[in-house]
Enzyme design. Structure first.
Site, PDB file in Angstrom:
ATOM      1  N   LYS A 181       0.844  -1.198   0.000  1.00 51.56           N
ATOM      2  CA  LYS A 181       0.000   0.000   0.000  1.00 51.56           C
ATOM      3  C   LYS A 181       0.878   1.247   0.000  1.00 51.56           C
ATOM      4  CE  LYS A 181      -1.860   2.426   3.276  1.00 51.56           C
ATOM      5  NZ  LYS A 181      -1.659   3.757   2.681  1.00 51.56           N
ATOM      6  N   GLU A 255      10.594   0.570  10.097  1.00 55.50           N
ATOM      7  CA  GLU A 255      11.581   1.617   9.836  1.00 55.50           C
ATOM      8  C   GLU A 255      10.878   2.928  10.135  1.00 55.50           C
ATOM      9  OE1 GLU A 255      13.365   4.401   8.788  1.00 55.50           O
ATOM     10  OE2 GLU A 255      13.073   3.940   6.660  1.00 55.50           O
ATOM     11  N   CYS A 289      13.473  10.486   6.977  1.00 56.62           N
ATOM     12  CA  CYS A 289      13.523   9.901   8.329  1.00 56.62           C
ATOM     13  C   CYS A 289      14.912  10.025   8.944  1.00 56.62           C
ATOM     14  CB  CYS A 289      13.055   8.458   8.310  1.00 56.62           C
ATOM     15  SG  CYS A 289      13.856   7.496   7.040  1.00 56.62           S
ATOM     16  N   GLU A 383      10.329  14.912  15.994  1.00 57.72           N
ATOM     17  CA  GLU A 383      10.647  14.805  14.564  1.00 57.72           C
ATOM     18  C   GLU A 383       9.751  15.806  13.833  1.00 57.72           C
ATOM     19  OE1 GLU A 383       9.452  11.197  12.397  1.00 57.72           O
ATOM     20  OE2 GLU A 383      11.376  11.311  11.379  1.00 57.72           O
TER      21      GLU A 383
HETATM   22  P1  NAI Z   1       2.080   7.650   8.788  1.00 58.07           P
HETATM   23  O1  NAI Z   1       2.974   6.827   9.591  1.00 58.07           O
HETATM   24  O2  NAI Z   1       0.709   7.892   9.263  1.00 58.07           O
HETATM   25  O3  NAI Z   1       1.937   7.040   7.313  1.00 58.07           O
HETATM   26  C1  NAI Z   1       2.789   6.096   6.731  1.00 58.07           C
HETATM   27  C2  NAI Z   1       1.963   5.005   6.065  1.00 58.07           C
HETATM   28  O4  NAI Z   1       1.215   4.287   7.041  1.00 58.07           O
HETATM   29  C3  NAI Z   1       0.943   5.505   5.058  1.00 58.07           C
HETATM   30  O5  NAI Z   1       0.890   4.604   3.975  1.00 58.07           O
HETATM   31  C4  NAI Z   1      -0.362   5.450   5.829  1.00 58.07           C
HETATM   32  O6  NAI Z   1      -1.491   5.311   5.021  1.00 58.07           O
HETATM   33  C5  NAI Z   1      -0.150   4.221   6.674  1.00 58.07           C
HETATM   34  N1  NAI Z   1      -0.950   4.151   7.903  1.00 58.07           N
HETATM   35  C6  NAI Z   1      -1.403   5.172   8.674  1.00 58.07           C
HETATM   36  N2  NAI Z   1      -2.087   4.687   9.728  1.00 58.07           N
HETATM   37  C7  NAI Z   1      -2.056   3.346   9.638  1.00 58.07           C
HETATM   38  C8  NAI Z   1      -2.569   2.277  10.433  1.00 58.07           C
HETATM   39  N3  NAI Z   1      -3.242   2.517  11.550  1.00 58.07           N
HETATM   40  N4  NAI Z   1      -2.345   1.019  10.040  1.00 58.07           N
HETATM   41  C9  NAI Z   1      -1.654   0.763   8.931  1.00 58.07           C
HETATM   42  N5  NAI Z   1      -1.158   1.717   8.127  1.00 58.07           N
HETATM   43  C10 NAI Z   1      -1.337   2.993   8.483  1.00 58.07           C
HETATM   44  O7  NAI Z   1       2.780   9.022   8.519  1.00 58.07           O
HETATM   45  P2  NAI Z   1       2.050  10.415   8.212  1.00 58.07           P
HETATM   46  O8  NAI Z   1       0.851  10.624   9.036  1.00 58.07           O
HETATM   47  O9  NAI Z   1       1.854  10.474   6.776  1.00 58.07           O
HETATM   48  O10 NAI Z   1       3.147  11.440   8.705  1.00 58.07           O
HETATM   49  C11 NAI Z   1       3.159  11.874  10.068  1.00 58.07           C
HETATM   50  C12 NAI Z   1       4.550  11.997  10.578  1.00 58.07           C
HETATM   51  O11 NAI Z   1       5.178  10.728  10.520  1.00 58.07           O
HETATM   52  C13 NAI Z   1       5.473  12.874   9.780  1.00 58.07           C
HETATM   53  O12 NAI Z   1       5.352  14.204  10.087  1.00 58.07           O
HETATM   54  C14 NAI Z   1       6.792  12.312  10.159  1.00 58.07           C
HETATM   55  O13 NAI Z   1       7.197  12.831  11.386  1.00 58.07           O
HETATM   56  C15 NAI Z   1       6.541  10.848  10.293  1.00 58.07           C
HETATM   57  N6  NAI Z   1       6.894  10.084   9.087  1.00 58.07           N
HETATM   58  C16 NAI Z   1       8.043   9.385   9.081  1.00 58.07           C
HETATM   59  C17 NAI Z   1       8.425   8.713   7.957  1.00 58.07           C
HETATM   60  C18 NAI Z   1       9.686   7.952   7.906  1.00 58.07           C
HETATM   61  O14 NAI Z   1      10.185   7.668   6.841  1.00 58.07           O
HETATM   62  N7  NAI Z   1      10.239   7.573   9.016  1.00 58.07           N
HETATM   63  C19 NAI Z   1       7.651   8.736   6.730  1.00 58.07           C
HETATM   64  C20 NAI Z   1       6.408   9.446   6.857  1.00 58.07           C
HETATM   65  C21 NAI Z   1       6.088  10.101   7.991  1.00 58.07           C
END
Ligand code: NAI
Length: 777
Positions: A181, A255, A289, A383
């Protein structure tokens, strides 16, 4: 002098989008489905609609998992060479479509075209080539390893296609099939990739792509047909995944986020370090990240460094991502922009000073330098995931290390000094999965990527990344139900067999015998007879043991040779007292033969892990020509070990030895039913030069003690061999600090056989740190 504009041609991408004007469906079983409930995908830079994609439902996920399941055995049965050819074809076709993919990525995510064209897409192709190679040589390099099965993969929006390649390429190379996804903001390159997979003739069902938001992600996480989950994204969602998969038997790699230090020493090449900051925090708008988001600079050069940095900031161009001379593009989505603004405002209200470059109206944020920031303040700890960097000074190298490690994360670190001795010294001390020396944000498919602490666990890329998609041949030999020990009896026993000598074992904490905090003992039975009393440990005893283990951190720095000597010594002393240990095991009801065999195997195991202590070494990865990438096996830290019920001596020793051989300190909860085999080890440990605190032993109610250990933030990893409820509980409780866990039914492997020992145990007792050092060229 002002630069002119140099826009990238987007006509091919627009044409491709126009072809899909009716909206995108999912990619399931080799074909695109009809569009379902659609949501808009927008270009954040121009705030215009690019396309509409389908919100995946639980039944979409179901269909995708079924297709993946159906395809899996056939895919795994292909020869490595045949799978390699498919991966190679994907790499070739990605290169052929690289311009379309780069433009789509930039339109969809807002990242500068320069980055998507020169960094993201070339790395995507490299990832597929590299893993085509792994498919080819898998059987030779990792013999006996088998695919995990169906992998659920959930990726974020910051490197949409690159994260897809990090997930899909190793999974396919290993013989898995996938349900992936993409993030809801950035689904387009994943859908274009689906078309490329069709074009390459990837067998249907091997790759499935379901679009949608977190709910769709949750449907994947909760689906029973998934064998392994790989997630990249926020630490909060990572924690939810850990909790939701607890006890499900699904393999999991996470990750997650970071707050990585960027350390500049007095003798660093300051101009190079300033360029480093540009790459560290202004690459991809800081939505990275492993972004170097905390500059720590030596006080002696701080002023000069800051002046240079401010001057450089002025030259950064924030604006149209499609312009080839743009440095900083658009923030991925207005909600992320709002989050960045909110955090920065909060930081300013806490007294931080902001220096900002310029940015156009819209979904843009200017490059921002934050000074006068306290280590505990919001901007220094949260972050931000935006182009915002803090700057703090330090005096001595040890201050620098303390500040660098003053975070709950542990993803990456960047170290700048012309003194490579100093750099390597600091690299060894920072808690981070990736360390770049005089460089930053360098990636390659050949090196592992992943974090320590709350930045998650597991590695992607390199040999260590391949292992995450494979089942080790020494994984549990049988299913096993797991044992549940009987209720504890704490009252005095009528008689204790052999009671003429005191048979009340205490706990072992910090190298000393300690009375349990409860003041109680419990009866240890051999058949119906009471054969002794063991201390009834509680949460306070566990806390004391963890504290003692923390104090023994020198053990991690001892050489492999030194640790080997201690392990040999344990073996020798155990051997000397073999008859006594065998008699103890007999008193629990083991036959003489079984008891003697158990002791003999335990002694042999000491020798085997002693031999490994200075041989289980890391690797030097072949990555970029001008770097040497050292993949070091490091101890995890303090480990909680919950031993199996049966074979109480061997069970305990099989966990303790690999853990301490690799430099960890442990808190052991021995077999609840027969703890005395482990408590008899106290004297052996005392006489074998095991430093106090390296091995701590707390007897008592297994699952209560395991729960305290699993929930303890001072414990970095947890091995639990017990019953199904315990496995679930340990994984769920571990979500707090996202400690690594290994849980299994305790009767699923024969501890006396090869299954009770091996490299798997050493893998589980270490984490890989990749250190990138400029070299040659
Ligand atoms: P997120 O962690 O919510 O989203 C990442 C992925 O997880 C997306 O595909 C989303 O649809 C999915 N997701 C969200 N909730 C889920 C659940 N309950 N079960 C399964 N999948 C789920 O990240 P978001 O909200 O887009 O960004 C928020 C913050 O997260 C950012 O400001 C940043 O600090 C951090 N982040 C860190 C990343 C990294 O590479 N370490 C990448 C993206 C965000």
């Amino acid at each position: 002098m002002e630069y002119g504009v140099a826009p990238e041609d987007d006509s091919q991408a627009r044409k491709w989008l126009a072809k899909h004007e009716g909206g995108f469906g999912h990619f399931i079983d080799g074909a695109m489905t009809k569009p379902g409930d659609l949501f808009e995908v927008r270009d954040p830079a121009s705030d215009t609609v690019l396309a509409r994609v389908t919100q995946g439902t639980a039944s979409d996920v179901d269909a995708a998992v079924s297709a993946a399941r159906k395809a899996q055995s056939g895919w795994a049965k292909l020869s490595g060479h045949q799978r390699a050819k498919h991966l190679y074809a994907l790499a070739r076709h990605i290169q052929q479509h690289s311009r379309l993919l780069a433009v789509l990525e930039t339109l969809d995510s807002g990242k500068p075209i320069r980055e998507s064209r020169d960094i993201d897409i070339p790395l995507v192709a490299r990832h597929f080539y590299h893993h085509a190679g792994w498919a080819e040589i898998l059987e030779d390099e990792l013999p006996g390893h088998t695919a995990q099965g169906v992998c659920g993969q959930i990726i974020p929006w910051n490197f949409p296609l690159l994260m897809l390649s990090w997930k899909v390429a190793p999974a396919l190379a290993a013989g898995n099939t996938v349900v992936l996804k993409p993030a809801e903001y950035t689904s387009l390159t994943a859908l274009a990739f689906a078309e490329i997979a069709q074009e390459c003739g990837i067998p249907k069902g091997v790759i499935n792509i379901v679009t949608g938001d977190g709910e769709t992600g949750a449907a994947i996480v909760g689906h029973e047909g998934i064998d392994k989950l790989a997630f990249t994204g926020s630490t909060d969602v990572g924690r939810i995944l850990r909790e939701r998969t607890a006890g499900s038997g699904k393999a999991l790699t996470l990750e997650l986020g970071g707050k990585s230090p960027f350390v500049v020493f007095e003798d660093a090449d300051l101009d190079a370090a300033v360029e480093g900051v540009v790459d560290a925090i202004w690459f991809n708008q800081g939505q990275v990240c492993c972004a170097g988001s905390r500059i720590l600079v030596a006080e002696a050069v701080a002023e000069r460094f800051e002046t240079l940095l401010r001057a450089r900031m002025k030259t950064l161009r924030t604006g149209d991502p499609m312009d080839k001379s743009t440095d900083i593009g658009a923030i991925v989505h207005p909600s992320q922009l709002a989050r960045i603004r909110e955090l920065v405002e909060k930081g300013a209200s806490e007294g931080a000073t902001l220096t900002q470059g310029s940015a156009p109206q819209g979904c843009f944020f200017p490059p921002t330098l934050v000074t006068d920031v306290e280590p505990a303040s919001v901007l220094a700890t949260e972050e931000i995931f935006g182009p915002v960097v803090t700057l703090t000074t330090f005096r001595t190298p040890s201050d620098a290390v303390a500040l660098a490690n003053n975070t709950r994360y542990g993803l990456a670190a960047s170290i700048w000094s012309e003194n490579v001795n100093l750099c390597l010294d600091i690299a060894g001390q920072v808690k981070a999965g990736i360390v770049w020396i005089n460089s930053t944000n360098i990636f390659d498919a050949g090196a592992g990527f992943g974090g320590y602490r709350e930045s998650g666990f597991g590695r992607e890329g390199g040999r260590e990344g391949m292992r995450a998609y494979l089942r080790n041949p020494a994984a549990a030999t049988g299913k096993g139900k797991g044992t549940t020990p009987a209720e504890l009896e704490t009252g005095p026993a009528d008689t204790i067999k052999g009671g003429e000598i005191d048979r009340t074992a205490k706990l072992y904490v910090g190298g000393r015998q300690a009375r349990p905090d409860s003041g109680y003992s419990y009866q240890v039975k051999g058949g119906k007879a009471v054969v002794g009393l063991a201390g009834l440990g509680n949460r306070k005893d566990i806390r004391n043991a963890v504290e003692a283990a923390h104090k023994a951190k020198g053990w991690g720095k001892a050489t492999g040779h030194n640790r080997a000597q201690v392990l040999y010594y344990i073996g020798e002393n155990l051997s000397v007292r073999g008859a006594e240990f065998a008699a103890r095991l007999e008193s629990f009801g083991a036959s003489r033969k079984a008891a003697e065999a158990e002791v003999e195997t335990a002694v042999a195991r000491c020798f085997w892990y002693a031999a490994q202590a200075d041989k289980f070494d890391g690797a030097v990865h072949a990555t970029k020509s001008d770097f040497v990438t050292l993949a070091m096996n490091e101890p995890i830290g303090v480990m909680g070990l919950v031993a199996p019920t049966a074979q109480p001596l061997l069970g305990a020793i099989s966990l303790v030895l690999p853990a301490i051989a690799m430099g960890n300190r442990v808190v052991l909860v021995p077999s609840q039913t027969h703890p005395l085999a482990a408590t008899d080890l106290y004297q052996v440990l005392d006489t074998s030069d095991v430093p106090g605190g390296v091995v701590n032993i707390v007897t008592g109610p297994r699952d209560e003690l395991a729960k305290t250990l699993a929930a303890h933030d001072g414990v970095d990893a947890m091995w639990y061999f017990g019953n199904a409820e315990g496995c679930q509980m340990v994984e769920a409780q571990s979500a707090g600090n996202l400690k690594q866990t290994w849980v299994e039914a305790d009767d699923a492997r024969d501890w006396g056989a090869r299954a009770g020992q091996g490299r798997l145990f050493l893998d589980r007792a270490t984490q890989v740190k990749n250190i990138w050092v400029a070299y040659g060229a």
